[in-house]
Design a protein around this motif. Sequence first.
Motif, PDB file in Angstrom:
ATOM      1  N   TYR A   1      12.275   4.214  -0.620  1.00 22.15           N
ATOM      2  CA  TYR A   1      11.173   5.162  -0.758  1.00 22.15           C
ATOM      3  C   TYR A   1      10.848   5.313  -2.240  1.00 22.15           C
ATOM      4  O   TYR A   1      11.702   5.716  -3.029  1.00 22.15           O
ATOM      5  N   PHE A   2       9.616   4.957  -2.600  1.00 19.72           N
ATOM      6  CA  PHE A   2       9.164   4.962  -3.993  1.00 19.72           C
ATOM      7  C   PHE A   2       8.040   5.976  -4.205  1.00 19.72           C
ATOM      8  O   PHE A   2       7.376   6.393  -3.256  1.00 19.72           O
ATOM      9  N   ASP A   3       7.760   6.252  -5.482  1.00 15.43           N
ATOM     10  CA  ASP A   3       6.560   7.007  -5.814  1.00 15.43           C
ATOM     11  C   ASP A   3       5.351   6.107  -5.515  1.00 15.43           C
ATOM     12  O   ASP A   3       5.513   4.938  -5.145  1.00 15.43           O
ATOM     13  N   ALA A   4       4.170   6.642  -5.655  1.00  7.54           N
ATOM     14  CA  ALA A   4       2.949   5.918  -5.279  1.00  7.54           C
ATOM     15  C   ALA A   4       2.751   4.621  -6.065  1.00  7.54           C
ATOM     16  O   ALA A   4       2.183   3.665  -5.552  1.00  7.54           O
ATOM     17  N   THR A   5       3.237   4.570  -7.295  1.00  5.62           N
ATOM     18  CA  THR A   5       3.054   3.371  -8.107  1.00  5.62           C
ATOM     19  C   THR A   5       4.111   2.304  -7.825  1.00  5.62           C
ATOM     20  O   THR A   5       3.955   1.160  -8.243  1.00  5.62           O
ATOM     21  N   GLY A   6       5.183   2.705  -7.165  1.00  6.39           N
ATOM     22  CA  GLY A   6       6.272   1.767  -6.891  1.00  6.39           C
ATOM     23  C   GLY A   6       7.191   1.555  -8.078  1.00  6.39           C
ATOM     24  O   GLY A   6       8.021   0.662  -8.069  1.00  6.39           O
TER      25      GLY A   6
ATOM     26  N   GLY B   1       0.797  -1.219   0.000  1.00  6.70           N
ATOM     27  CA  GLY B   1       0.000   0.000   0.000  1.00  6.70           C
ATOM     28  C   GLY B   1       0.829   1.267   0.000  1.00  6.70           C
ATOM     29  O   GLY B   1       2.043   1.256   0.144  1.00  6.70           O
ATOM     30  N   GLU B   2       0.119   2.352  -0.153  1.00 11.31           N
ATOM     31  CA  GLU B   2       0.732   3.682  -0.142  1.00 11.31           C
ATOM     32  C   GLU B   2       0.589   4.301   1.236  1.00 11.31           C
ATOM     33  O   GLU B   2      -0.280   3.908   2.016  1.00 11.31           O
ATOM     34  N   ALA B   3       1.437   5.286   1.503  1.00  5.00           N
ATOM     35  CA  ALA B   3       1.361   6.041   2.754  1.00  5.00           C
ATOM     36  C   ALA B   3       1.492   7.519   2.418  1.00  5.00           C
ATOM     37  O   ALA B   3       2.149   7.884   1.437  1.00  5.00           O
ATOM     38  N   PRO B   4       0.874   8.384   3.211  1.00  4.11           N
ATOM     39  CA  PRO B   4       0.988   9.814   2.928  1.00  4.11           C
ATOM     40  C   PRO B   4       2.402  10.322   3.176  1.00  4.11           C
ATOM     41  O   PRO B   4       3.113   9.820   4.049  1.00  4.11           O
ATOM     42  N   HIS B   5       2.790  11.297   2.392  1.00 10.00           N
ATOM     43  CA  HIS B   5       4.119  11.889   2.488  1.00 10.00           C
ATOM     44  C   HIS B   5       4.464  12.294   3.906  1.00 10.00           C
ATOM     45  O   HIS B   5       5.563  12.020   4.385  1.00 10.00           O
TER      46      HIS B   5
END
Length: 131
Positions: A103-108, A42-46
């Motif tokens: 640490y990746f962008d939202a898409t990975g 999943g994604e996490a907020p900045h």
Amino acid sequence: MATEDEPPSQPDIAAMLTNQTSACKPAREAIAAGAEVKVADGEAPHWMVAGIAATRLRRSLKRGLPETIGLDETVEILARHRGEQLRTGTIDAADRLWFFNLYFDATGTELLACSGVKRSRRPSTKDSFEP
């Protein structure tokens, strides 16, 4: 070509570790030596991801321990991605001496930064036991 029933393929993390931070080369070497690599689903907020990295940096500077690489660079890079969703991952070196955060962008699909921390060696219970 993947079918709908097949899970998406894991990105080639070693290839993604170009030179974003000074921790990239040791992280690539850890992967080549058999490190365990995990990428969060999943994604996490900045604010959460960057806040944790910044707190780690402050604590390591204040205490002088543990040894870190690329953490200062990571905090700077993450500051440029304010307001974005991010994805994280880890590399756990096979020898257990180093642990890396990814640490990746939202898409990975884009690796933004990498930092590493050297684990302190603690004596095992049998080493510290005195009869």
